[in-house]
Design an enzyme around this catalytic site. Sequence first.
Site, PDB file in Angstrom:
ATOM      1  N   HIS A 194     -23.184  40.635  10.427  1.00  0.00           N
ATOM      2  CA  HIS A 194     -22.103  40.388  11.623  1.00  0.00           C
ATOM      3  C   HIS A 194     -22.814  41.094  12.855  1.00  0.00           C
ATOM      4  CE1 HIS A 194     -20.990  44.666  11.801  1.00  0.00           C
ATOM      5  NE2 HIS A 194     -21.098  44.627  10.516  1.00  0.00           N
ATOM      6  N   ARG A 203     -14.822  42.124  11.540  1.00  0.00           N
ATOM      7  CA  ARG A 203     -16.005  42.135  12.147  1.00  0.00           C
ATOM      8  C   ARG A 203     -16.658  40.776  11.193  1.00  0.00           C
ATOM      9  NH1 ARG A 203     -16.290  47.305   9.756  1.00  0.00           N
ATOM     10  NH2 ARG A 203     -18.156  47.994   8.928  1.00  0.00           N
ATOM     11  N   GLU A 208     -19.071  46.072   3.498  1.00  0.00           N
ATOM     12  CA  GLU A 208     -20.124  46.845   3.700  1.00  0.00           C
ATOM     13  C   GLU A 208     -20.080  48.314   2.745  1.00  0.00           C
ATOM     14  OE1 GLU A 208     -22.831  47.615   3.936  1.00  0.00           O
ATOM     15  OE2 GLU A 208     -23.428  48.345   5.969  1.00  0.00           O
ATOM     16  N   HIS A 241     -22.652  42.343   5.797  1.00  0.00           N
ATOM     17  CA  HIS A 241     -23.031  43.569   6.424  1.00  0.00           C
ATOM     18  C   HIS A 241     -24.209  43.972   6.034  1.00  0.00           C
ATOM     19  CE1 HIS A 241     -18.631  43.981   7.238  1.00  0.00           C
ATOM     20  NE2 HIS A 241     -18.588  43.733   6.125  1.00  0.00           N
TER      21      HIS A 241
END
Lengths: 255, 259
Positions: free
Chosen positions: A11, A62, A85, A184
């Site tokens: 992202h 995100r 993440e 991520h």
Amino acid sequence: MSKYKLIILRHGEGAWNKENRFCSWVDQKLNSDGLEEAWNCGRQLKALNFEFDLVFTSVLNRSIHTAWLILKDQVPVESSWRLNERHYGALIGLNWEKMALNHGEEQVRVWRRSYNMTPPPTEESHPYYHEIYSDCRYKVCDMALDQLPRSESLKEVLERLLPYWNERIAPEVLKGKTVMLSAHGNSSRALLKHLEGISDEDIINITLPTGVLILLELDKKLRAVGPHQFLGDQKAIRDTIKKVDGQVKVKQGKK
Amino acid sequence: MSKYKLIILRHGEGSWNKENRFYSWVDQKLNSDGLEEAQNCGKQLKALNFEFDLVFTSVPNRFIHTAWLILEELGQEWMPVESSWHLNEHHYGASIGLNWETMALNHDEEQVRIWRRSYNVTLPPTGESHPYCHEIYSDSRYKVCGVTLDQLLRSEILKEVLERLLPYWNERIAPEVLKGKIVVISAHGNSSRALLKRLEGISNEDIINITLPTGVPILLELDKNLHALGPHQFLGDQEAIRVAIKKVEDQGKVKQVKK
């Protein structure tokens, strides 16, 4: 091109990327650069005539917003914490540059990139503990709240990601569907390590820039047929990689 | 409040709402008013402490965007969103793209109201020469929807909207509601009216008088058989909602100065 392919996307930038802070499971939004990175990705995919059948994201906004900005709207989007993440534990919220001053650049690089090192866990007293674990998204996932990670090594990221890859994503790829993972930096690196067979030592040197499409072509056993490819202006991508690599370096003026 | 509840949401405005044109299956984006309506809806649901479990939408993008905007306001972007053509708007056939006011001038207001709202009155189908036929049927979303392209509708009456919506309600949505999940359906005026007719037991004659404003959450509480416990409720400032309903109802009226 191989029949089986995967697009992975780290992202775009959030505010904490710019501040060089471990964002991890804190639910930061994309900043204006991150929004623009996502739009540019969408334009690039359109120019390449890529159409996805399915998109997987983590439960962090995100990664979802990046997917929303890129997609033709009716593509199904599925979100799972297993693509989150890496959980950086007690390091969440800390600034890499300050840590490099205190612990050395190499130590911080190892914390960020190594395969086996688990940072200290998040305790209840951590400033972001409550924000993360009281969120309802973690009450409805496939693992009890008290069993969710409080810190992870990259190895542990792969261990919790792989069941999801095997049960949800891989079957779709094997049907010949064009799948995108909006994820991520570390969850993407963990998956690439697995699919490309990257060693524990070499993974530390793999950098994934934000907002750059990564194509991985796979064989019928879903092993990479070659190294992952960044799609787009290669010079601009090298600059972005250098920028990500440079995030832990102590600025000369401060030494 | 009942254990079983449903929130239905008619999407926010697109440019054709402002132009008083039959939207139907044409894929127009939300305009700035529509974006704001969706965001306000989200803020309102947040203020009411609603937490959803699942969102269903139809496949044109204004419904999906409405859902995304609401989820963003709630901080629940991660929530599963499922889209199906079964929730699409009433297919207005050859009337797609036409302006209600112009039609009211040519055919009178009551006739247009019947075309827009009645349960049984059929409109002519979309032929291949229709200006929006290719735009609708060449879209990839209708190649993966589980029905072959040639079997997809070319026109419908409200009764037929309910007939194609009900299997989806029974197989996908109702089971989730029965699990006690709070479900949001982001849909359109007529597909929402069709569903409310069914759940509330509204007669064929009375359905013509039911108006749903854009961007206003509609709460329906249900019993264990998924029958409505009472009439649907609009959530929010009731005076503003009355104004919004009147605005929708006035869309088919000829403006006095033009008569």
